[in-house]
Design a protein around this motif. Structure first.
Motif, PDB file in Angstrom:
ATOM      1  N   GLU A  23       0.907  -1.541   0.050  1.00  0.00           N
ATOM      2  CA  GLU A  23      -0.075  -0.085   0.151  1.00  0.00           C
ATOM      3  C   GLU A  23       0.507   1.257  -0.073  1.00  0.00           C
ATOM      4  N   HIS A  24       0.597   2.448  -0.634  1.00  0.00           N
ATOM      5  CA  HIS A  24       1.465   3.679  -0.894  1.00  0.00           C
ATOM      6  C   HIS A  24       2.438   3.038  -1.667  1.00  0.00           C
ATOM      7  N   ALA A  25       2.764   2.998  -2.358  1.00  0.00           N
ATOM      8  CA  ALA A  25       4.069   2.532  -2.995  1.00  0.00           C
ATOM      9  C   ALA A  25       4.078   3.373  -3.528  1.00  0.00           C
ATOM     10  N   ASP A  26       5.699   4.082  -3.748  1.00  0.00           N
ATOM     11  CA  ASP A  26       5.977   5.462  -4.297  1.00  0.00           C
ATOM     12  C   ASP A  26       6.326   4.761  -5.877  1.00  0.00           C
ATOM     13  N   PHE A  27       6.086   4.219  -6.617  1.00  0.00           N
ATOM     14  CA  PHE A  27       5.686   3.404  -7.784  1.00  0.00           C
ATOM     15  C   PHE A  27       5.465   1.792  -7.391  1.00  0.00           C
ATOM     16  N   THR A  28       5.059   1.526  -9.198  1.00  0.00           N
ATOM     17  CA  THR A  28       4.727   0.111  -9.903  1.00  0.00           C
ATOM     18  C   THR A  28       4.797  -0.135 -10.915  1.00  0.00           C
ATOM     19  N   HIS A  29       5.151  -1.369 -11.091  1.00  0.00           N
ATOM     20  CA  HIS A  29       5.797  -0.771 -12.836  1.00  0.00           C
ATOM     21  C   HIS A  29       5.167  -2.453 -12.907  1.00  0.00           C
ATOM     22  N   GLU A  30       4.520  -2.851 -14.254  1.00  0.00           N
ATOM     23  CA  GLU A  30       4.704  -4.715 -14.544  1.00  0.00           C
ATOM     24  C   GLU A  30       4.335  -4.976 -15.904  1.00  0.00           C
ATOM     25  N   VAL A  44       7.404  -0.407  -4.952  1.00  0.00           N
ATOM     26  CA  VAL A  44       8.767   0.037  -4.515  1.00  0.00           C
ATOM     27  C   VAL A  44       7.966   0.956  -3.224  1.00  0.00           C
ATOM     28  N   LYS A  45       8.398   0.998  -2.392  1.00  0.00           N
ATOM     29  CA  LYS A  45       8.531   1.856  -2.093  1.00  0.00           C
ATOM     30  C   LYS A  45       9.802   2.507  -1.121  1.00  0.00           C
ATOM     31  N   LEU A  46       9.947   3.540  -0.855  1.00  0.00           N
ATOM     32  CA  LEU A  46      11.719   4.533  -0.888  1.00  0.00           C
ATOM     33  C   LEU A  46      11.879   5.579   0.263  1.00  0.00           C
ATOM     34  N   GLY A  47      12.701   4.724   0.822  1.00  0.00           N
ATOM     35  CA  GLY A  47      13.355   5.968   1.638  1.00  0.00           C
ATOM     36  C   GLY A  47      14.325   6.874   1.215  1.00  0.00           C
ATOM     37  N   SER A  48      14.535   8.166   1.836  1.00  0.00           N
ATOM     38  CA  SER A  48      14.958   8.837   1.450  1.00  0.00           C
ATOM     39  C   SER A  48      16.747   9.319   2.521  1.00  0.00           C
ATOM     40  N   GLU A  49      17.636   9.167   1.980  1.00  0.00           N
ATOM     41  CA  GLU A  49      18.661  10.175   3.197  1.00  0.00           C
ATOM     42  C   GLU A  49      18.943  11.514   1.768  1.00  0.00           C
ATOM     43  N   GLY A  50      18.296  13.152   2.233  1.00  0.00           N
ATOM     44  CA  GLY A  50      18.860  13.874   1.499  1.00  0.00           C
ATOM     45  C   GLY A  50      18.708  13.866   0.236  1.00  0.00           C
ATOM     46  N   ASP A  51      19.055  13.965  -0.957  1.00  0.00           N
ATOM     47  CA  ASP A  51      18.120  13.761  -2.095  1.00  0.00           C
ATOM     48  C   ASP A  51      18.857  12.321  -2.721  1.00  0.00           C
ATOM     49  N   ARG A  52      19.044  11.071  -1.913  1.00  0.00           N
ATOM     50  CA  ARG A  52      19.539   9.435  -2.094  1.00  0.00           C
ATOM     51  C   ARG A  52      18.866   9.171  -1.548  1.00  0.00           C
ATOM     52  N   TYR A  53      18.657   8.449  -2.540  1.00  0.00           N
ATOM     53  CA  TYR A  53      16.499   7.459  -2.246  1.00  0.00           C
ATOM     54  C   TYR A  53      16.987   5.975  -2.227  1.00  0.00           C
ATOM     55  N   ARG A  54      16.750   5.166  -1.228  1.00  0.00           N
ATOM     56  CA  ARG A  54      17.357   4.247  -1.275  1.00  0.00           C
ATOM     57  C   ARG A  54      15.446   2.572  -1.043  1.00  0.00           C
ATOM     58  N   ILE A  55      15.849   1.724  -1.582  1.00  0.00           N
ATOM     59  CA  ILE A  55      14.447   0.930  -1.441  1.00  0.00           C
ATOM     60  C   ILE A  55      14.421   0.262  -0.140  1.00  0.00           C
ATOM     61  N   ALA A  56      13.471   0.706   0.288  1.00  0.00           N
ATOM     62  CA  ALA A  56      12.857   0.394   1.668  1.00  0.00           C
ATOM     63  C   ALA A  56      12.092  -0.476   1.744  1.00  0.00           C
ATOM     64  N   LYS A 116      14.028  -6.230 -15.629  1.00  0.00           N
ATOM     65  CA  LYS A 116      13.950  -5.195 -16.381  1.00  0.00           C
ATOM     66  C   LYS A 116      12.373  -3.805 -15.538  1.00  0.00           C
ATOM     67  N   VAL A 117      11.520  -5.234 -14.882  1.00  0.00           N
ATOM     68  CA  VAL A 117      10.479  -4.270 -14.688  1.00  0.00           C
ATOM     69  C   VAL A 117      11.103  -3.231 -12.931  1.00  0.00           C
ATOM     70  N   LEU A 118      12.012  -3.802 -12.845  1.00  0.00           N
ATOM     71  CA  LEU A 118      12.775  -3.225 -11.588  1.00  0.00           C
ATOM     72  C   LEU A 118      13.175  -1.748 -12.084  1.00  0.00           C
ATOM     73  N   LYS A 119      13.990  -1.980 -13.228  1.00  0.00           N
ATOM     74  CA  LYS A 119      14.768  -0.796 -14.009  1.00  0.00           C
ATOM     75  C   LYS A 119      14.054  -0.260 -14.617  1.00  0.00           C
ATOM     76  N   THR A 120      13.284  -0.637 -15.092  1.00  0.00           N
ATOM     77  CA  THR A 120      12.461   0.390 -15.901  1.00  0.00           C
ATOM     78  C   THR A 120      11.103   1.310 -15.239  1.00  0.00           C
ATOM     79  N   GLY A 121      10.749   0.736 -13.888  1.00  0.00           N
ATOM     80  CA  GLY A 121      10.459   1.733 -12.470  1.00  0.00           C
ATOM     81  C   GLY A 121      10.978   2.237 -12.329  1.00  0.00           C
ATOM     82  N   ILE A 122      12.184   2.217 -12.055  1.00  0.00           N
ATOM     83  CA  ILE A 122      12.982   3.363 -11.415  1.00  0.00           C
ATOM     84  C   ILE A 122      12.670   4.285 -12.328  1.00  0.00           C
TER      85      ILE A 122
END
Lengths: 130, 430
Positions: A23-30, A44-56, A116-122
């Motif tokens: 729920e409340h994913a930052d992005f979804t791709h299929e 995918v839900k992301l966590g950020s430290e400044g402008d650095r985003y990580r896969i949370a 492929k799905v993950l990279k395109t989603g990003i």
């Protein structure tokens, strides 16, 4: 006969890690592989430290052959905590190493669908932000 | 009964005469196919994907080799010996193919790259010139993409309506719907004689009669029938028939469009260039006669000669015997598959109405995983949607597994398939 469908691949297929939706994913791709109908959706839900985003958090659903689904499970386990930039730079060989089984050319596509799905989603997420 | 009457079975059923005939001597046939002696993963290959493309006998390889070694030069050009020899062999192949499908004359035979190109030729040349906005094209839900996409594209471009004959629950064409689907606007009907997935054999004759009764033209896709059973275009009375050489012992790159002469004469060329003109001046070209009008550029004449040798090979076996052999194998495979727990046959289970194509799913095993595991045992089957995605959507399946047979297939290969399926199950702990 056993080398392709070795224990850890069957295990990831039977008991997929990070399986489901978020729920409340930052992005979804299929995407699906038109040749064989394999389908994978990643949230995918992301966590950020400044402008650095990580896969949370990440979760996938899908259907298809053992290789496509097991590889997606292994991939999500692997990318947890990695930065999106790092994930975007992942080489296909990285996923093939995770799978660790000899794949014929026709089956490599199955293994790489999740990546492929993950990279395109990003990529799409980045586009939307800019 | 005359020879022609015996040969002219449109529906794949065989009369009493043919059933009594001995079927094929597969050990003799196999000796003609060097590739069948190859090993795959340390085992003798069990090749069960002939519906996609067949293997080739030495007679075909030699016929092509002989042209390159002894009679090679461009056709329809030179007046020197090599060119005339190559031209003669090329045109002789056309005659053989015309006889093979009972065509009135060699001029009814247009060489194309394959059935796909023949269907595209029809969509461009016939479709773009003889169909008007609002006209209807009727195809079926089970068509191969080759007999689907060209009509979708044509319909979008010309404002035509594309309609589909549905499939019945038992996996055959629901022909009870035909009368309501055929309307005064229906101008063209195109359908597969034998489905490459369901294996279902459709008798084209009643469909063609009903289409002709309302003035529609009919294309029969013979890709899965011409290699496997007697097909006679005069008996069927189809307007066009298309098929590929590589599925019937011939080489890749050569296919056939049969057409009625008046239609071929009326149709404009598809590709233009050399060989298809009778004269070119600065004011414009004049087209060559049929069939050369449709064969622009240097044709694949060595491949056509190879296909001629393939037709000789099949004719010597007798196409009724080929059909009887495949019917027997299909009956055996259906019976063996019915013993496999969790296996489900897709399409009709009556071997009388099924070509040598056994498509199935296996409970909890994806077809691609199955095909990979079978390959480890040297068993080659096809997995996927077999270029019939709309049909798979209708069936509610993303992929299926398919084993298909030909003149060189033996019952022990069906046994090898079944054994490999059990082994695959075991490997996957299913």
């Amino acid at each position: 006969m056993q080398d392709l469908y070795r224990e850890h691949i069957l295990d990831h297929y039977e008991n997929p890690r990070h399986h489901g939706t978020l729920e409340h994913a930052d992005f979804t791709h299929e995407e699906s592989n038109p040749l064989c109908g394999d389908r994978i959706r990643i949230d995918v839900k992301l966590g950020s430290e400044g402008d650095r985003y990580r896969i949370a958090e990440a979760a996938f659903t899908g259907d298809g052959c053992i290789i496509s689904q097991a590889a997606a499970s292994m991939l999500l386990e692997d990318v947890m905590g990695k930065s999106v930039d790092e994930v975007e730079q992942l080489e296909p060989q990285h996923v093939l190493d995770l799978v660790g089984a000899p794949l014929t050319a026709a089956r490599v596509k199955c293994a790489l669908l999740g990546l492929k799905v993950l990279k395109t989603g990003i990529k799409l997420w980045k586009l939307q932000r800019s | 009964m005359t020879n022609d009457e015996r040969r002219a079975t449109g529906d794949g059923r065989l009369g009493a005469y043919e059933v009594l005939r001995p079927t094929l001597d597969t050990s003799r046939i196999r000796a003609d196919f060097p590739i069948l002696a190859e090993q795959v993963n340390g085992r003798s290959v069990v090749f069960l994907d002939s519906a996609a493309s067949s293997q080739k006998p030495v007679q075909v390889l030699q016929a092509m080799d002989d042209v390159y070694r002894h009679a090679y030069a461009n056709v329809h050009r030179g007046v020197y010996t090599f060119s005339e020899a190559a031209t003669e062999r090329y045109e002789q192949a056309r005659v053989k193919i015309a006889r093979f499908i009972g065509a009135p004359a060699a001029e009814n035979i247009v060489f194309t790259r394959n059935a796909t190109e023949a269907l595209n030729l029809l969509a461009y040349s016939y479709g773009r010139h003889f169909l008007q906005p609002g006209d209807e094209i009727l195809i079926t839900e089970l068509e191969h993409h080759a007999n689907f996409v060209p009509w979708q594209v044509l319909a979008q471009e010309r404002g035509l309506r594309l309609k589909f004959i549905p499939i019945s629950p038992e996996g055959r064409l629901a022909l009870d719907k035909l009368d309501e689907l055929l309307t005064p606007r229906t101008r063209l009907l195109s359908f597969a004689h034998v489905s490459n997935v369901l294996g279902a054999i459709t008798d084209p004759r009643p469909i063609i009669q009903r289409a002709h009764a309302i003035g529609a033209r009919v294309i029969v896709d013979g890709s899965q029938s011409v290699p496997h059973m007697p097909v006679n275009v005069v008996e069927l009375d189809c307007d066009f028939l298309v098929f590929s050489g590589h599925k019937m012992l011939g080489p890749t790159g050569i296919g056939v469009l049969y057409g009625k002469r008046d239609l071929l004469d009326a149709m404009p060329p598809f590709l233009t260039g050399g060989d298809m003109i009778s004269a070119v001046g600065f004011d414009g070209p004049r087209w060559n006669d049929v069939p050369l009008k449709f064969e622009a550029g240097t044709p694949a004449f060595v491949e056509a000669i190879g296909l001629g040798a393939a037709v000789d090979y099949l004719s010597a076996l007798d196409m009724s015997a080929v059909r009887a052999h495949e019917r027997e194998l299909t009956a055996y495979a259906l019976e063996r598959m019915s013993e496999v727990p969790g296996a489900k046959i897709i399409g009709p289970t009556d071997p009388d109405v099924r070509g040598g194509v056994v498509t199935f799913t296996l409970d909890r095993v994806h077809p691609h995983d199955l095909a990979s595991l079978l390959d480890r045992e040297g068993v080659a089957i096809r997995a996927g949607h077999h270029c019939a995605q709309p049909l798979h959507i209708r069936l509610g399946l993303s992929a299926t597994a398919r084993a298909s047979f030909y003149i060189y297939t033996e019952p022990h290969e069906v046994d090898a398939l079944i054994e490999a399926i059990y082994k695959a199950r075991h490997a996957l702990k299913r």
